[in-house]
Scaffold this active site. Structure first.
Site, mmCIF file in Angstrom:
data_model
loop_
_atom_site.group_PDB
_atom_site.id
_atom_site.type_symbol
_atom_site.label_atom_id
_atom_site.label_comp_id
_atom_site.label_asym_id
_atom_site.label_seq_id
_atom_site.Cartn_x
_atom_site.Cartn_y
_atom_site.Cartn_z
ATOM 1 N N LYS A 173 94.095 2.520 81.611
ATOM 2 C CA LYS A 173 93.290 3.798 81.873
ATOM 3 C C LYS A 173 92.920 3.408 83.263
ATOM 4 O O LYS A 173 91.888 2.712 83.614
ATOM 5 C CB LYS A 173 92.133 3.695 80.872
ATOM 6 C CG LYS A 173 91.267 4.969 81.200
ATOM 7 C CD LYS A 173 89.885 5.068 80.579
ATOM 8 C CE LYS A 173 88.839 4.636 81.724
ATOM 9 N NZ LYS A 173 88.680 5.291 82.920
ATOM 10 N N GLU A 247 86.527 -9.112 85.779
ATOM 11 C CA GLU A 247 86.226 -9.304 87.237
ATOM 12 C C GLU A 247 85.257 -8.484 87.602
ATOM 13 O O GLU A 247 85.474 -7.117 87.566
ATOM 14 C CB GLU A 247 87.712 -9.143 87.930
ATOM 15 C CG GLU A 247 87.810 -9.938 89.111
ATOM 16 C CD GLU A 247 87.425 -9.358 90.542
ATOM 17 O OE1 GLU A 247 87.832 -8.402 90.860
ATOM 18 O OE2 GLU A 247 86.155 -9.664 90.772
ATOM 19 N N CYS A 281 85.414 -5.913 96.087
ATOM 20 C CA CYS A 281 84.580 -6.970 95.307
ATOM 21 C C CYS A 281 84.580 -7.966 96.049
ATOM 22 O O CYS A 281 83.355 -8.830 95.910
ATOM 23 C CB CYS A 281 85.476 -7.280 94.211
ATOM 24 S SG CYS A 281 86.046 -6.091 92.796
ATOM 25 N N GLU A 382 74.429 -6.365 94.034
ATOM 26 C CA GLU A 382 75.826 -5.635 94.505
ATOM 27 C C GLU A 382 75.255 -4.154 95.158
ATOM 28 O O GLU A 382 74.822 -3.450 94.247
ATOM 29 C CB GLU A 382 76.595 -5.721 93.697
ATOM 30 C CG GLU A 382 78.013 -5.248 94.338
ATOM 31 C CD GLU A 382 79.104 -5.611 93.472
ATOM 32 O OE1 GLU A 382 80.110 -6.242 93.675
ATOM 33 O OE2 GLU A 382 79.269 -5.046 92.242
HETATM 34 C C1 UN1 Z 1 88.828 -6.501 95.082
HETATM 35 O O1 UN1 Z 1 88.030 -6.369 96.034
HETATM 36 O O2 UN1 Z 1 88.528 -5.891 93.915
HETATM 37 O O3 UN1 Z 1 91.209 -9.981 98.763
HETATM 38 C C2 UN1 Z 1 90.182 -7.004 95.336
HETATM 39 C C3 UN1 Z 1 91.013 -8.925 98.974
HETATM 40 C C4 UN1 Z 1 92.100 -7.976 98.313
HETATM 41 C C5 UN1 Z 1 91.919 -7.671 96.927
HETATM 42 C C6 UN1 Z 1 90.464 -7.425 96.878
HETATM 43 N N1 UN1 Z 1 93.499 -8.401 98.661
HETATM 44 O O4 UN1 Z 1 90.039 -8.250 99.491
#
Ligand code: UN1
Length: 494
Positions: A173, A247, A281, A382
């Protein structure tokens, strides 16, 4: 144009009969398509079909499973440009970034392809004579895959490709903000020769996701998204004894020390904080600067930030694209208010950008607050947008303590020319990933990715570690002595 789910080997309408709009965040007038708003009944059918697919796929030799993934990688590479364009249209980040997003999928596919010829187990000596002992890896079953909007291609591939090479079937999804990329990816997987029932695509919102998480025939789940939703997923999976990889949030910091190459650190923070409009993230959300260089560095930074060009990511010259949707912009606005109330100093930005064409999209000016206090909400929570909080510290030890003083622990970065301090930082910073003289973003597909503390739940995506997540260890003992041998007893029985 209406898109469909892919369930039981066919493109089908949702059982609900309902569809939702997918619009371009750079220009809300641009309707990309209508996507299924699926319900529990669609998930039910998808899981039943995936369970059949699993029975076929788990018996397919792993190197052949890997061959399918290699073809997926070839197709992604051949269509890189087209996919990047489609992704920028629905997600907003500039084309250079969506090309990178596709490339991460290609890298993940080729790694997975080769892993199909490895999936190493161990053969070890038995303590008994004429007895063989070994371990190997078996697939788990139907994997539930729930992915976020910010890496519409890379993150689904991080999860699905290893799951598939290990022999699992997937119910996927994609985030409701980026269903078109999910659709294109599944089309490519099918074209590459993945048996149809091995992949199921179910579009929709949180209720469809929840139906996957709660389904008893989905023993393994992978989720990337908010900490709040992740906690709910975790509760359900805990109660049902499912294997789960989470995550979630981050509050990543770039540390700039007195002996840093300031120009290099400047390029780093511009990319880390405002790349992907701060919606990674791993985005740099805090900048921790040593007193000795604080004012000079902040001055350099504000000057450059004000020159960043906001716009449609498909137009040449755009540095920063839109936010994903209206609620994101409202969230950033709320944090601008919070920053003011907490006594932080707004150096630039702080409002939406609505000049000319920008008025049709969801644009927010890159924003910087200084005098941000450790422990304040601006420094702790965040935001997931183009808002950078600057904290002043008096030395490296204090910088490390501020970095560690949040509940998250994904990535961190330190700029210094002192090798002793660089190694101290690597040892002291509580994060899953630390960069030295590089920004907080930029993880590579062949290394484990994930964070400590409340960013995750101990698992890693990417690299070699994710293959352990998507498989169970099976141990076999083969006794060819022809007699009963008792472990722990016969060998040591004197
Ligand atoms: C994410 O931020 O959810 O290192 C992944 C990075 C990318 C992956 C990020 N290669 O910013």
């Amino acid at each position: 144009m209406s898109f469909q789910n892919f369930i039981a080997g066919q493109w089908v309408a949702p059982s609900t009969g309902e569809y939702f709009e997918n619009r371009n965040p750079a220009d809300r007038r641009d309707l990309i398509g209508m996507f299924p708003r699926s319900g529990a009944q669609d998930v039910e059918r998808a899981v039943a079909s995936a369970s059949r697919g699993f029975e076929l796929w788990r018996r397919t030799p792993a190197p052949l499973r890997g061959d399918v993934l290699r073809r997926v990688g070839d197709l992604l590479a051949a269509r890189k440009e087209e996919l990047a364009d489609l992704m920028t249209r629905e997600m907003g980040k500039p084309l250079a970034e969506t090309r990178g997003d596709v490339q991460e999928g290609i890298d993940t596919a080729y790694y997975a392809a080769v892993e199909g010829r490895r999936l190493f187990g161990h053969t070890v000596p038995s303590e008994l004579r004429n007895k063989w002992a070994m371990s190997y890896r078996r697939p788990i079953g139907v994997a539930g895959i729930i992915t976020p909007f910010n890496f519409p291609m890379a993150i689904p591939t991080w999860k699905m490709f290893p799951a598939l090479v290990c022999g699992n079937a997937c119910v996927f999804k994609p985030a409701e903000d980026v269903p078109h990329t999910g659709h294109a990816l599944v089309e490519i997987m099918l074209e590459a020769g993945l048996p149809p029932e091995v992949i199921q695509l179910v579009h929709g919102f949180g209720d469809a996701g929840a139906a996957i998480v709660q389904h008893p025939a989905v023993p393994v789940m992978s989720f990337t998204g908010s900490t709040e939703t992740g906690s709910k997923v975790g509760e359900t999976c805990g109660r049902m004894h499912k294997r789960l990889s989470l995550e979630m949030g981050g509050k990543n910091a770039q540390i700039v020390l007195r002996d840093a190459d300031l120009q290099l650190a400047l390029e780093g923070v511009l990319w880390g904080a405002f790349g992907t409009t701060g919606q990674r993230c791993t985005a740099t959300s805090r900048l921790i600067v040593e007193d000795a260089v604080h004012d000079e560095f902040v001055g350099m930074l504000v000057e450059r930030v004000e020159k960043l060009r906001l716009g449609d990511g498909r137009k040449a010259g755009t540095d920063v694209g839109p936010l994903i949707h209206e609620e994101s912009a409202q969230k950033v606005e709320r944090y601008v208010d919070i920053g003011r109330e907490e006594g932080a100093r707004l150096m630039t930005g702080g409002t939406r950008a609505t000049d000319g064409e920008l008025a049709h999209g969801v644009f927010f000016k890159p924003t910087i607050f200084t005098d941000v206090r450790p422990g304040s909400r601006l420094e702790q929570e965040e935001i997931f947008g183009p808002l950078l909080s600057v904290v002043r510290v008096s030395n490296a030890a204090e910088a490390f303590a501020v970095n560690n003083g949040v509940r998250y622990g994904l990535s961190s970065s330190v700029y210094t020319s002192n090798v002793h301090v660089a190694f101290q930082a690597m040892a002291e910073l509580d994060n899953g990933i630390t960069y030295v003289n590089a920004p907080t973003i930029g993880a590579e597909a062949h290394l484990p990715f994930g964070g400590v503390k409340q960013t995750g739940n101990g698992h890693r995506e990417g690299g070699w570690e994710v293959y352990e997540f998507y498989s169970e260890t099976k141990v076999c003992y083969i006794d060819y002595s022809g007699s009963l041998q008792r472990a722990q007893i016969d060998t040591y029985d004197v």
